[in-house]
Motif scaffolding. Sequence first.
Motif, PDB file in Angstrom:
ATOM      1  N   PHE A 296      13.749 -10.750   2.190  1.00 45.61           N
ATOM      2  CA  PHE A 296      13.452  -9.337   2.429  1.00 45.61           C
ATOM      3  C   PHE A 296      12.897  -8.667   1.174  1.00 45.61           C
ATOM      4  CE2 PHE A 296      14.728  -4.855   3.218  1.00 45.61           C
ATOM      5  CZ  PHE A 296      14.007  -4.672   4.377  1.00 45.61           C
ATOM      6  N   ILE A 297      13.491  -8.963   0.011  1.00 45.67           N
ATOM      7  CA  ILE A 297      13.000  -8.371  -1.235  1.00 45.67           C
ATOM      8  C   ILE A 297      11.576  -8.856  -1.518  1.00 45.67           C
ATOM      9  CG2 ILE A 297      13.324  -8.334  -3.734  1.00 45.67           C
ATOM     10  CD1 ILE A 297      16.316  -8.358  -3.268  1.00 45.67           C
ATOM     11  N   GLY A 298      11.328 -10.142  -1.315  1.00 44.39           N
ATOM     12  CA  GLY A 298       9.984 -10.671  -1.531  1.00 44.39           C
ATOM     13  C   GLY A 298       8.962 -10.007  -0.628  1.00 44.39           C
ATOM     14  N   LEU A 299       9.321  -9.806   0.637  1.00 45.42           N
ATOM     15  CA  LEU A 299       8.391  -9.155   1.570  1.00 45.42           C
ATOM     16  C   LEU A 299       8.125  -7.708   1.169  1.00 45.42           C
ATOM     17  CD1 LEU A 299       6.782  -9.323   4.238  1.00 45.42           C
ATOM     18  CD2 LEU A 299       8.807  -8.426   5.362  1.00 45.42           C
ATOM     19  N   MET A 300       9.150  -6.991   0.723  1.00 46.53           N
ATOM     20  CA  MET A 300       8.960  -5.607   0.315  1.00 46.53           C
ATOM     21  C   MET A 300       8.067  -5.508  -0.911  1.00 46.53           C
ATOM     22  SD  MET A 300      10.450  -3.719   2.533  1.00 46.53           S
ATOM     23  CE  MET A 300       9.925  -4.959   3.708  1.00 46.53           C
ATOM     24  N   PHE A 301       8.212  -6.430  -1.852  1.00 44.27           N
ATOM     25  CA  PHE A 301       7.340  -6.425  -3.034  1.00 44.27           C
ATOM     26  C   PHE A 301       5.891  -6.706  -2.641  1.00 44.27           C
ATOM     27  CE2 PHE A 301      10.984  -7.473  -6.139  1.00 44.27           C
ATOM     28  CZ  PHE A 301      11.153  -6.120  -6.419  1.00 44.27           C
ATOM     29  N   VAL A 302       5.705  -7.660  -1.736  1.00 44.01           N
ATOM     30  CA  VAL A 302       4.346  -7.953  -1.272  1.00 44.01           C
ATOM     31  C   VAL A 302       3.763  -6.739  -0.554  1.00 44.01           C
ATOM     32  CG1 VAL A 302       3.006  -9.362   0.331  1.00 44.01           C
ATOM     33  CG2 VAL A 302       4.694 -10.443  -1.150  1.00 44.01           C
ATOM     34  N   PHE A 303       4.555  -6.121   0.299  1.00 38.21           N
ATOM     35  CA  PHE A 303       4.110  -4.946   1.049  1.00 38.21           C
ATOM     36  C   PHE A 303       3.733  -3.808   0.093  1.00 38.21           C
ATOM     37  CE2 PHE A 303       3.986  -3.139   5.285  1.00 38.21           C
ATOM     38  CZ  PHE A 303       4.026  -1.772   5.059  1.00 38.21           C
ATOM     39  N   GLU A 304       4.550  -3.594  -0.909  1.00 37.06           N
ATOM     40  CA  GLU A 304       4.286  -2.500  -1.847  1.00 37.06           C
ATOM     41  C   GLU A 304       3.037  -2.766  -2.679  1.00 37.06           C
ATOM     42  OE1 GLU A 304       6.511  -0.171  -5.548  1.00 37.06           O
ATOM     43  OE2 GLU A 304       7.580  -1.651  -4.362  1.00 37.06           O
ATOM     44  N   ASN A 305       2.863  -4.017  -3.145  1.00 35.03           N
ATOM     45  CA  ASN A 305       1.717  -4.317  -4.000  1.00 35.03           C
ATOM     46  C   ASN A 305       0.412  -4.360  -3.223  1.00 35.03           C
ATOM     47  OD1 ASN A 305       3.163  -4.528  -6.425  1.00 35.03           O
ATOM     48  ND2 ASN A 305       3.781  -6.618  -5.959  1.00 35.03           N
ATOM     49  N   LEU A 306       0.428  -4.895  -2.013  1.00 35.45           N
ATOM     50  CA  LEU A 306      -0.807  -5.023  -1.246  1.00 35.45           C
ATOM     51  C   LEU A 306      -1.258  -3.714  -0.616  1.00 35.45           C
ATOM     52  CD1 LEU A 306      -0.381  -8.457   0.588  1.00 35.45           C
ATOM     53  CD2 LEU A 306      -1.709  -7.939  -1.471  1.00 35.45           C
ATOM     54  N   ILE A 307      -0.321  -2.817  -0.340  1.00 34.75           N
ATOM     55  CA  ILE A 307      -0.680  -1.573   0.340  1.00 34.75           C
ATOM     56  C   ILE A 307      -0.661  -0.387  -0.623  1.00 34.75           C
ATOM     57  CG2 ILE A 307       0.006   0.057   2.134  1.00 34.75           C
ATOM     58  CD1 ILE A 307       0.910  -2.278   3.804  1.00 34.75           C
ATOM     59  N   PHE A 308       0.498  -0.109  -1.211  1.00 32.84           N
ATOM     60  CA  PHE A 308       0.613   1.095  -2.030  1.00 32.84           C
ATOM     61  C   PHE A 308      -0.211   1.000  -3.309  1.00 32.84           C
ATOM     62  CE2 PHE A 308       4.456   1.716   0.539  1.00 32.84           C
ATOM     63  CZ  PHE A 308       4.292   3.044   0.883  1.00 32.84           C
ATOM     64  N   ARG A 309      -0.262  -0.156  -3.927  1.00 32.55           N
ATOM     65  CA  ARG A 309      -1.045  -0.280  -5.151  1.00 32.55           C
ATOM     66  C   ARG A 309      -2.532  -0.100  -4.876  1.00 32.55           C
ATOM     67  NH1 ARG A 309       0.641  -4.728  -9.436  1.00 32.55           N
ATOM     68  NH2 ARG A 309       2.404  -3.287  -9.438  1.00 32.55           N
ATOM     69  N   GLN A 310      -3.007  -0.649  -3.750  1.00 28.08           N
ATOM     70  CA  GLN A 310      -4.422  -0.487  -3.409  1.00 28.08           C
ATOM     71  C   GLN A 310      -4.747   0.969  -3.078  1.00 28.08           C
ATOM     72  OE1 GLN A 310      -6.556  -2.934  -3.873  1.00 28.08           O
ATOM     73  NE2 GLN A 310      -4.834  -4.217  -4.490  1.00 28.08           N
ATOM     74  N   ILE A 311      -3.842   1.626  -2.340  1.00 31.03           N
ATOM     75  CA  ILE A 311      -4.052   3.046  -2.033  1.00 31.03           C
ATOM     76  C   ILE A 311      -4.057   3.867  -3.317  1.00 31.03           C
ATOM     77  CG2 ILE A 311      -3.030   5.053  -0.901  1.00 31.03           C
ATOM     78  CD1 ILE A 311      -2.000   3.193   1.260  1.00 31.03           C
ATOM     79  N   GLU A 312      -3.157   3.528  -4.239  1.00 30.92           N
ATOM     80  CA  GLU A 312      -3.075   4.256  -5.504  1.00 30.92           C
ATOM     81  C   GLU A 312      -4.354   4.091  -6.321  1.00 30.92           C
ATOM     82  OE1 GLU A 312       0.126   3.116  -8.214  1.00 30.92           O
ATOM     83  OE2 GLU A 312       0.875   5.159  -7.975  1.00 30.92           O
ATOM     84  N   ARG A 313      -4.913   2.884  -6.343  1.00 26.31           N
ATOM     85  CA  ARG A 313      -6.155   2.671  -7.080  1.00 26.31           C
ATOM     86  C   ARG A 313      -7.298   3.474  -6.487  1.00 26.31           C
ATOM     87  NH1 ARG A 313      -5.979  -3.940  -7.945  1.00 26.31           N
ATOM     88  NH2 ARG A 313      -4.389  -3.941  -9.594  1.00 26.31           N
ATOM     89  N   ARG A 314      -7.404   3.477  -5.150  1.00 31.20           N
ATOM     90  CA  ARG A 314      -8.465   4.256  -4.512  1.00 31.20           C
ATOM     91  C   ARG A 314      -8.267   5.744  -4.748  1.00 31.20           C
ATOM     92  NH1 ARG A 314     -11.540   1.399  -0.822  1.00 31.20           N
ATOM     93  NH2 ARG A 314     -10.830  -0.721  -0.403  1.00 31.20           N
ATOM     94  N   ALA A 315      -7.009   6.179  -4.733  1.00 36.83           N
ATOM     95  CA  ALA A 315      -6.738   7.596  -4.957  1.00 36.83           C
ATOM     96  C   ALA A 315      -7.078   8.005  -6.379  1.00 36.83           C
ATOM     97  CB  ALA A 315      -5.273   7.899  -4.662  1.00 36.83           C
ATOM     98  N   PHE A 316      -6.797   7.146  -7.355  1.00 34.99           N
ATOM     99  CA  PHE A 316      -7.154   7.445  -8.732  1.00 34.99           C
ATOM    100  C   PHE A 316      -8.665   7.634  -8.854  1.00 34.99           C
ATOM    101  CE2 PHE A 316      -3.015   6.012 -10.454  1.00 34.99           C
ATOM    102  CZ  PHE A 316      -2.853   7.011 -11.395  1.00 34.99           C
ATOM    103  N   GLY A 317      -9.433   6.759  -8.200  1.00 35.16           N
ATOM    104  CA  GLY A 317     -10.880   6.896  -8.236  1.00 35.16           C
ATOM    105  C   GLY A 317     -11.350   8.175  -7.581  1.00 35.16           C
TER     106      GLY A 317
END
Length: 284
Positions: free
Chosen positions: A250-271
Amino acid sequence: MSFDASVTPDAVAELSARELRRSVMGRWGFRLGVAVGWLAFVGVWYLASEFVLGTQQLPPPHTVADEAWQVLRGGGFGSTLWASLSRVIGGCVLALAASILLGTVIAYSSWWRGLLGSLTRFFVSIPTVALAILALILFGVSGLGPMLTAALVATPYVMSSVAQGLTGVDRSLIVMSESFARTRAQIITSVLLPSSILAVIGGARQAFALAWRITLLTEVFASSDGVGFQIRRSFESYDVRGMLAWTALFIGLMFVFENLIFRQIERRAFGGAHASVANAEQRR
């Protein structure tokens, strides 16, 4: 006006190449540090399992990995995972919606700021375990308790982040928009939202990180399905390998979910935020 003869195209190219090498070395150094940290963690786990606690109390990593593989191959893994994930997403969405509303009120009303500040300190001081047991009393063994508990715990932290983002909006942009007879809706969509979107996304990421932890804990007490329920069932049968396997998956899945979704959204938002600021500066 003096001219620095050392500033030549070759010198600029050499400086750019040096900075590029430094950036690449920094990224590889970070990756190496992460790899060394994980290897050290696994090594300490093996040592603690073999010489400190014993393999019965703390199974070694390879046995936990084998148990996790058996769980993945099992038929009920998908439904169990979805039960927990849906509660995490629901709690995150509820916390973010409440935080945007309350954060806006805090940012623009001193009276509400004082009231909600007192309530926030009260809710933050309540132990999470007490809230999980209270959810069991109020909602029984159901999926509603973990989701609402996660939203309740995450909202005070996310609300503070959103309020800080809204209060940090450049007031001169609002005054300039009003001087050009922009409507309130145009100011919100063109100034407030682009200027505070990073705070909202940061709040969403924080809400997600808190929601999955609280959901997992509450499911241990107040759920008949989900990953937390599987951890409790493994504990009741003294299956330490099963407990660790479900937790790691479960922890591994949450880390993958956070990095693949929230990190990408954050990068686009910064731009997008940088582009909005540049456009606003050009209009000045």
